[in-house]
Design a protein around this motif. Structure first.
Motif, short mmCIF file in Angstrom:
data_model
loop_
_atom_site.label_atom_id
_atom_site.label_comp_id
_atom_site.label_asym_id
_atom_site.label_seq_id
_atom_site.Cartn_x
_atom_site.Cartn_y
_atom_site.Cartn_z
N VAL A 98 7.37 9.43 3.95
CA VAL A 98 8.16 8.25 4.32
C VAL A 98 8.77 7.67 3.03
N PRO B 257 2.87 4.24 1.15
CA PRO B 257 3.43 4.57 2.47
C PRO B 257 2.89 5.91 2.95
N PRO B 258 3.00 6.21 4.23
CA PRO B 258 2.57 7.52 4.74
C PRO B 258 3.32 8.65 4.03
N PRO B 259 2.70 9.81 3.91
CA PRO B 259 3.37 10.95 3.24
C PRO B 259 4.73 11.25 3.87
N TYR C 268 11.08 2.78 -0.79
CA TYR C 268 9.74 2.71 -1.39
C TYR C 268 9.81 3.40 -2.75
N ASP D 189 0.85 -1.19 0.00
CA ASP D 189 0.00 0.00 0.00
C ASP D 189 0.89 1.25 0.00
#
Length: 533
Positions: free
Chosen positions: A233, A229-231, A263, A227
């Motif tokens: 990261v 990744p968090p903003p 990522y 999915d």
């Protein structure tokens, strides 16, 4: 810095391959790269068969082999049970290199940079391209380094500086396509596994596929659909990578000692035009797409091979600059196809619903039906790439039925012999720079005329049935006792085939008419005729 010199921006595999090909063909090349040293990240790892064929002309394959590992199969494994769902044998593909060579990008760059130095190419690191202005005679550039700015003038510029290309930005052109899509977590690690290290493996899992690319020793590239990744990261944690490997690879792969974690989000895009006057784009500067199928670096290396022989002729004043338009015409459709197909494969590979079920059926068929598996492997190896519709692909005179036609990659038939009866391949013949003309004729005058017309653009090699039929220099004569050239190329007892420096057939002529070669060089390639030296 001269107006006949080519500035190559980017010292990755594509830029270095371009510079090496230019230099071996007689052009002057100068390479700059914004990085102060080669990357330590594995990045692009898989070199496909078609690229290996092209790198053979640079005489670097043995060196690359020392740093890599041959992948002789593609396998699909259930990430839940560890059972093999599909096995595709690469040994059946039609190439002298029926495998993928997995090499970490730093090693590929080191080998190519060593070859560049041997060919007299200067590679400057820590130098950034900041401005360019072109006119009818050349390109003025500004380059920035720790020593400050300096200006230079070159005849041509090749932008091979990656997905964030400064060259592309300075031209004012843009990648066009899709910039949001699937996300991957990727790691360059060491692995412990009981799996044989001679296959690239995909692991099917409901939460997303995983991929394993073995390299030399216990080093490997692993990659997983994830999915977003968090903003902010940019890389997964080591704990996340270990958990992904444990969960999605059926307990078959244990990872340790990481080099690199990251990522990335897949983009699928391409520039509208590869040529902008005296500036040309290649590799990721021209097209970006999913890493699935290991097509990115390979498409770039083939861009380099296609462009370099044409640019070498033009830069040396041997051909009209219009020849460079064929780079766009031949390579842009190939790039578009790669972008399109990798987008489809990525979409299906990341599915867990009905498309995912169809994917599983397709993988089963590919792994268990040999004709389907061979076709998949041949496509992945990029052996189906060709230019039959190119204006540079000419069939002259009578057409004889054969697998190869003008525009195809030159077949490498088994059975060709030197006069001392040792075997030789077309690939080996192409190590000598320039064009290669394969000639079948009993008329000695035809051979002399062809050599005079070709001059120093390459060499004419006569194909004879027996050693008793040989004439001229031994190095320019091959014995073909079983008519391999006739079967593969469609040459009769009087015919010729011209093989371009990138390994593709430019001209097939039956009969071997010297005027057919003259017209091809002058009218098709725009070459200025010179006498042999």
């Amino acid at each position: 810095m001269l107006e006949t010199e080519v500035l190559v921006v980017g010292a990755g595999p594509v830029g270095l391959a371009t510079a090496c090909q230019l230099a071996r063909l007689g052009a002057r090349a100068h390479v700059i790269d914004a990085l102060t040293q080669r990357t330590t990240q594995s990045r692009a790892v898989g070199i496909q068969a078609r690229s290996l064929e092209m790198l053979a002309s640079l005489d670097v394959l043995l060196r690359l082999e020392q740093h890599g590992r041959r992948m002789r199969a593609l396998e699909v494994i259930s990430g839940r049970t560890g059972s093999t769902r599909a096995h595709i044998d690469l040994g059946r593909i039609p190439s002298r290199h029926p495998y993928v060579l997995d090499v970490a990008q730093p090693d590929t760059e080191a080998v190519l940079e060593e070859r560049a130095a041997e060919l007299g190419v200067v590679v400057e690191r820590g130098v950034e391209l900041t401005a360019l202005v072109q006119d009818d005679q050349g390109v003025d550039v500004t380059m920035r380094s720790a020593a400050g700015d300096r200006v230079g003038r070159f005849g041509w510029v090749v932008g091979a500086d990656g997905a964030h290309s400064a060259t592309r930005h300075l031209l004012g052109t843009h990648l066009e396509g899709v910039f949001q899509g699937h996300h991957f977590a990727m790691a360059d690690v060491h692995v412990d596994t009981s799996l044989p290290p001679d296959a690239i493996r995909s692991f099917l899992h409901p939460d997303g596929m995983g991929f394993l690319f073995p390299m030399a020793g216990t080093r490997a590239r692993i990659m997983f659909f994830v999915d977003a990744p968090p903003p902010g990261v940019k890389e997964p944690t080591w704990e996340q990578i270990r958990a992904l490997a444990d969960e999605r690879m059926g307990g078959l792969v244990r990872v340790h000692d990481p080099y690199w974690l990251t990522y990335f989000e897949v983009h699928h895009a391409q520039v509208p035009h590869y040529r902008h006057g005296r500036v040309l784009l290649a590799g990721d500067a021209a097209h970006v797409h999913s890493p699935i199928g290991a097509q990115g670096m390979n498409t770039g290396i083939q861009d380099a091979a296609n462009l370099a022989w044409k640019l070498a002729l033009v830069a040396q004043g041997r051909a009209d600059a219009a020849l460079l338009d064929s780079y766009q015409n031949e390579r842009h459709p190939i790039g578009a196809s790669v972008v399109r197909n990798t987008a489809r494969f990525t979409a299906v590979g990341g599915s867990s619903d009905i498309p995912g079920a169809l994917r599983d059926v397709a993988l089963f068929l590919a792994g268990h039906l040999q004709p389907i598996g061979k076709r998949v492997a041949t496509n992945v190896a990029e052996l189906t790439v060709g230019y039959r519709n190119s204006a540079l692909s000419v069939q002259h005179g009578a057409h004889r039925r054969a697998p190869a036609r003008a525009g195809d990659h030159a077949p490498d038939p088994v059975g060709l012999l030197r006069l001392d009866s040792t075997p030789v391949s077309i690939e080996e013949l192409l190590i000598q720079p320039g064009m290669l003309v394969l000639l079948r004729t009993e008329d000695a005058e035809t051979g002399r005329a062809l050599r005079q017309i070709l001059g120093d653009l390459g060499r004419v090699v006569q194909i004879v049935n027996t050693t008793d039929s040989a004439v001229g220099e031994p190095r320019d004569c091959l014995v073909d006792p079983d008519d391999a050239i006739g079967r593969e190329y469609g040459l009769g007892p009087d015919g010729l085939a011209l093989i371009r420096p990138d390994g593709y057939i430019g001209l097939i002529a039956n009969p071997a008419d010297p005027q057919a070669l003259r017209h091809y060089l002058r009218d098709t390639l725009g070459v200025v005729e010179r006498a042999a030296v």
